[in-house]
Enzyme design. Sequence first.
Site, PDB file in Angstrom:
ATOM      1  CB  ILE A   1      -0.945   0.025   1.231  1.00  0.00           C
ATOM      2  CG1 ILE A   1      -1.829  -1.224   1.263  1.00  0.00           C
ATOM      3  CG2 ILE A   1      -1.761   1.307   1.295  1.00  0.00           C
ATOM      4  CD1 ILE A   1      -2.776  -1.366   0.097  1.00  0.00           C
TER       5      ILE A   1
ATOM      6  NE  ARG B   1      -5.157 -11.428  10.968  1.00  0.00           N
ATOM      7  CZ  ARG B   1      -6.413 -11.619  11.322  1.00  0.00           C
ATOM      8  NH1 ARG B   1      -7.321 -10.678  11.140  1.00  0.00           N
ATOM      9  NH2 ARG B   1      -6.785 -12.761  11.868  1.00  0.00           N
ATOM     10  CD  GLU B   2      -5.951  -2.166   7.905  1.00  0.00           C
ATOM     11  OE1 GLU B   2      -5.659  -1.553   8.958  1.00  0.00           O
ATOM     12  OE2 GLU B   2      -6.983  -1.954   7.260  1.00  0.00           O
TER      13      GLU B   2
ATOM     14  CB  ALA C   1      15.246   5.154  20.957  1.00  0.00           C
TER      15      ALA C   1
ATOM     16  N   PRO D   1       2.950  -6.008  18.215  1.00  0.00           N
ATOM     17  CG  PRO D   1       3.000  -7.861  19.631  1.00  0.00           C
ATOM     18  CD  PRO D   1       3.212  -6.375  19.604  1.00  0.00           C
TER      19      PRO D   1
ATOM     20  CD  GLU E   1       9.559   0.010  16.279  1.00  0.00           C
ATOM     21  OE1 GLU E   1      10.483   0.791  16.509  1.00  0.00           O
ATOM     22  OE2 GLU E   1       8.362   0.289  16.504  1.00  0.00           O
TER      23      GLU E   1
ATOM     24  CD  GLU F   1      18.468  16.930   6.457  1.00  0.00           C
ATOM     25  OE1 GLU F   1      17.560  16.722   5.638  1.00  0.00           O
ATOM     26  OE2 GLU F   1      19.625  17.219   6.145  1.00  0.00           O
TER      27      GLU F   1
END
Length: 186
Positions: free
Chosen positions: A19, A42-43, A80, A118, A123, A142
């Site tokens: 997508i 499922r997206e 992070a 999940p 990720e 930046e």
Amino acid sequence: MNKPASNKYEETTLSSQPIFQGRVVSLQVDTVRLPNGETATREIIRHPGAVAVLALIEDRMLVVEQYRKALGKSQVEIPAGKLEPEEDLVEAAKRELEEETGYRAESLKHLSSFYTSPGFADEILHLYVAEHLEKGEVHLDEDEFLDCESITLEQAQQYIREQRISDSKTIMAVYAWQLYKLTGSF
């Protein structure tokens, strides 16, 4: 020896439709066959993964405060950032720590790796602890605007109550720090 998780209710992908492909994430919609034979969609958000650092200077934790557009407000978080392709995890954690705080770590210790959401994203975030820090220079991206400060455990707990800290990686780091103070080890 750890036993792998069961795939008892595995869903078989029948088709996958890209997508969106962005700089940080991509989105796809998959059609899957469920364990009962029915189909569903499922997206799924694909993300390259990230590192985060619980950086301790004596009895204080380094945090950064930055505006998070998705939330519409500023957040206090541990340093992070996203992984670059094929980047070494420890090197990435060192890079993010120095870029955002100006501090360099003599060594880093892996605390945990966990999936952030999940139910719809892949990720994985790798959490490290850094001690024995040396001050260097901040090197922000930046498009990055933030302030760095060091806070006590009591301040961190107060920030959680006030929801100034409300992201999972920072809350997990605060709890790991609290456990360390109680037990003496990570």
